[in-house]
Design a protein around this motif. Structure first.
Motif, PDB file in Angstrom:
ATOM      1  N   LEU A 174      -1.745  13.296  11.637  1.00  0.00           N
ATOM      2  CA  LEU A 174      -0.525  13.079  11.001  1.00  0.00           C
ATOM      3  C   LEU A 174       0.812  12.183  11.654  1.00  0.00           C
ATOM      4  O   LEU A 174       1.882  11.507  11.132  1.00  0.00           O
ATOM      5  N   THR A 175       0.707  11.885  13.108  1.00  0.00           N
ATOM      6  CA  THR A 175       1.513  10.962  13.611  1.00  0.00           C
ATOM      7  C   THR A 175       1.218   9.540  13.118  1.00  0.00           C
ATOM      8  O   THR A 175       1.946   8.876  13.136  1.00  0.00           O
ATOM      9  N   PHE A 180      -0.183   9.047  10.232  1.00  0.00           N
ATOM     10  CA  PHE A 180       0.320   9.025   8.752  1.00  0.00           C
ATOM     11  C   PHE A 180       1.774   9.094   8.578  1.00  0.00           C
ATOM     12  O   PHE A 180       2.163   8.117   7.843  1.00  0.00           O
ATOM     13  N   LEU A 181       2.583   9.497   9.354  1.00  0.00           N
ATOM     14  CA  LEU A 181       3.944   9.293   9.450  1.00  0.00           C
ATOM     15  C   LEU A 181       4.278   7.895   9.786  1.00  0.00           C
ATOM     16  O   LEU A 181       5.274   7.451   9.307  1.00  0.00           O
ATOM     17  N   ALA A 197       2.823   5.469   8.895  1.00  0.00           N
ATOM     18  CA  ALA A 197       2.420   4.905   7.639  1.00  0.00           C
ATOM     19  C   ALA A 197       1.893   3.445   7.512  1.00  0.00           C
ATOM     20  O   ALA A 197       0.876   3.249   7.064  1.00  0.00           O
ATOM     21  N   THR A 198       2.564   2.526   8.163  1.00  0.00           N
ATOM     22  CA  THR A 198       2.029   1.170   8.408  1.00  0.00           C
ATOM     23  C   THR A 198       2.042   0.854   9.670  1.00  0.00           C
ATOM     24  O   THR A 198       3.137   0.869  10.455  1.00  0.00           O
ATOM     25  N   GLY A 229      -1.319  -0.491   6.082  1.00  0.00           N
ATOM     26  CA  GLY A 229      -1.014   0.755   5.542  1.00  0.00           C
ATOM     27  C   GLY A 229      -2.237   1.389   5.779  1.00  0.00           C
ATOM     28  O   GLY A 229      -3.329   1.275   5.629  1.00  0.00           O
ATOM     29  N   VAL A 230      -1.964   2.780   6.402  1.00  0.00           N
ATOM     30  CA  VAL A 230      -3.047   3.473   6.895  1.00  0.00           C
ATOM     31  C   VAL A 230      -3.048   4.875   6.144  1.00  0.00           C
ATOM     32  O   VAL A 230      -3.910   5.827   6.450  1.00  0.00           O
ATOM     33  N   GLU A 231      -2.102   5.060   5.270  1.00  0.00           N
ATOM     34  CA  GLU A 231      -1.976   6.478   4.916  1.00  0.00           C
ATOM     35  C   GLU A 231      -3.131   6.818   3.914  1.00  0.00           C
ATOM     36  O   GLU A 231      -3.715   7.986   3.943  1.00  0.00           O
ATOM     37  N   GLY A 232      -3.850   5.974   3.222  1.00  0.00           N
ATOM     38  CA  GLY A 232      -4.922   6.172   2.381  1.00  0.00           C
ATOM     39  C   GLY A 232      -5.829   6.654   3.102  1.00  0.00           C
ATOM     40  O   GLY A 232      -6.648   7.731   2.983  1.00  0.00           O
ATOM     41  N   ILE A 250      -5.990   7.667   6.284  1.00  0.00           N
ATOM     42  CA  ILE A 250      -5.457   9.016   7.000  1.00  0.00           C
ATOM     43  C   ILE A 250      -5.649  10.083   6.188  1.00  0.00           C
ATOM     44  O   ILE A 250      -6.027  11.255   6.494  1.00  0.00           O
ATOM     45  N   GLY A 251      -5.288   9.746   5.035  1.00  0.00           N
ATOM     46  CA  GLY A 251      -5.408  11.223   3.944  1.00  0.00           C
ATOM     47  C   GLY A 251      -6.782  11.413   3.842  1.00  0.00           C
ATOM     48  O   GLY A 251      -7.053  12.518   3.871  1.00  0.00           O
TER      49      GLY A 251
END
Lengths: 161, 293
Positions: free
Chosen positions: A99-100, A102-103, A105-106, A121-124, A126-127
């Protein structure tokens, strides 16, 4: 007419505690290399080349050590009731660690001297990765319930003779 | 050896290697439901982990291939355009040598002058570059050069422009990527060091005339071919007279010509200005007025 043969009872064979500690210790080494050594080396390499990553070495070290130690403890205590809760603990720490990222995000890599910055962007990703500890957490919960309801039920399958 | 693994249970023998049976244990080798459920959770998470690792590894390798092939720059050109602008056009060829498509790919350019005043911007896209595709990119942006605007100095002053280029894309379906490059580019003025001088009046038949000398250097990257119309304007407004020069100045060349201009009787050019317009290809480019000492 032949009498029905009852299924053969099954047993289990648990390695001794000292064996599990030794194996766990050996297992701990590659875990620390993968979860701490390589990420810290990568972050150091990037920072020495002027690339700033918004995740600190301290965060990576602490989280990597925590996951490694908890995972080793889970391995050693696998034949006990602590296995389920420790599985949950490993998963929760891993989720918090991810989550660190994910937060953040980029992840922005900057080369100020060249006026270049690259954002990824790493959210995808990390999700997707969050599914792994998420399912691990679910497995830990199920194992905890199983150990409460039927102690030692899983041992013949975890430690077949 | 005796282990009490589960609190409250009766101690049982767990000698290593010993086969232990117990009536509490399942009587078959089919694992119980909860055990199977937990095992499936772990198996699925392992599969996901392996898939994500393979995906990331292939995406990283693929990205390296894209970066190594890199965009190749084509021609960049500038020319006068309508609406008092200079059009700057650039070509790039971008090839995607990776395994994955690059979607929503767009490029934007913004230009500030040396005083950080916004001059103009251009953009390209968004487009999708399939794997193996070669995408020509043309970016055009227009810099205003009207005499009252922030870009007027582009006509007559060489300067350093701040050019920001940034691009956005989604790589391999999941990974948004943005790249920003900020750089300084030198701008060569098409009428660099424009100077106008007006000589002393000389009597001619029916009145008098003044010699008007106009000079500049073409530091732009394009030819100047057309006509320069100019008029001598008095300090209180009306035009005292005017004329024109044919213009043919290649990049790096200079212009320096003098022409006698008949002055309207009673009109004094002293303290006035020389207003000039460059006409080429149907376009009219007004130049900044030059004061007459």
């Amino acid at each position: 007419m032949s009498a029905e043969v009852p299924p053969r009872p099954i047993g289990y064979r648990i390695p001794s505690l000292s064996y599990r500690i030794l194996a766990g210790g050996l297992r701990l080494l590659p875990l620390i290399v993968i979860l701490v050594g390589i990420p810290v080396a990568l972050l150091t390499f990037l920072s020495t080349h002027g690339l700033h990553v918004p995740i600190s070495i301290l965060t990576v070290t602490v989280a990597g050590l925590a996951i490694s130690v908890l995972s080793t403890a889970r391995y050693i205590l696998k034949p006990t009731r602590a296995y389920g809760p420790l599985s949950m603990a490993v998963s929760v720490v891993t989720i918090l660690y991810l989550l660190t990222f994910f937060l953040a995000a980029t992840l922005v890599f900057g080369l100020p001297q060249h006026g270049i910055s690259v954002g990824i962007g790493v959210e995808g990703v990390i999700g997707l990765l969050l599914l792994v500890p998420g399912l691990g957490l679910a497995a830990g919960i199920v194992t905890t319930i199983e150990d409460v309801r039927s102690p030692r039920e899983r041992l013949p399958f975890d430690y077949p003779p | 050896m005796v282990h009490n693994l589960f609190k409250g249970d009766t101690p049982v023998s767990y000698e290593r290697g010993a086969l232990v049976s117990n009536p509490w244990f399942p009587q078959s080798r089919t694992p119980p439901g909860l055990y199977r459920l937990a095992r499936w959770f772990r198996r699925i998470s392992l599969v996901i982990l392996v898939v994500v690792i393979l995906f990331l590894a292939s995406a990283a390798y693929s990205a390296v291939e894209v970066v190594r092939s890199g965009p190749t720059a084509g021609n960049f050109s500038a020319s006068f355009d309508s609406n008092d602008t200079v059009a700057v056009t650039g070509d790039l060829n971008f090839s995607n040598h990776g395994f994955y498509p690059i979607s929503a790919f767009s490029v934007h350019v913004r230009v500030l002058n040396q005083s950080s005043v916004y001059l103009g911007q251009g953009s390209f896209g968004p487009v999708t570059l399939a794997s193996g595709a070669l995408q020509p990119i043309t970016i055009a942006f227009y810099l205003p050069i009207e005499t009252s605007g922030p870009g007027a100095s582009l006509l007559t002053e060489n300067q350093v422009l701040n050019v920001s280029v940034w691009g956005n894309a989604t790589y391999a379906y999941l990974i948004p990527v943005s790249i920003a490059v900020e750089t300084n580019k030198s701008w060569g003025a098409p009428f660099a060091d424009l100077q106008v001088s007006v000589g002393a009046p000389v009597p001619v038949s029916g009145g008098y005339a003044v010699p008007v000398t106009i000079q500049w250097q073409n530091h732009a990257s394009f030819d100047e071919a057309g006509t320069l119309d100019f008029s001598v304007v008095s300090a209180n407004g009306p035009s005292c007279g005017g004329s024109s020069f044919p213009v043919s100045v290649p990049p790096g060349g200079s212009f320096d010509q003098t022409k006698d201009v008949s002055i309207v009787s009673g009109c004094s050019p002293a303290g006035g200005t020389v207003a000039a317009e460059y006409l080429s290809g149907g376009l009219t480019i007004p130049l900044p007025p030059e004061p007459i000492p």
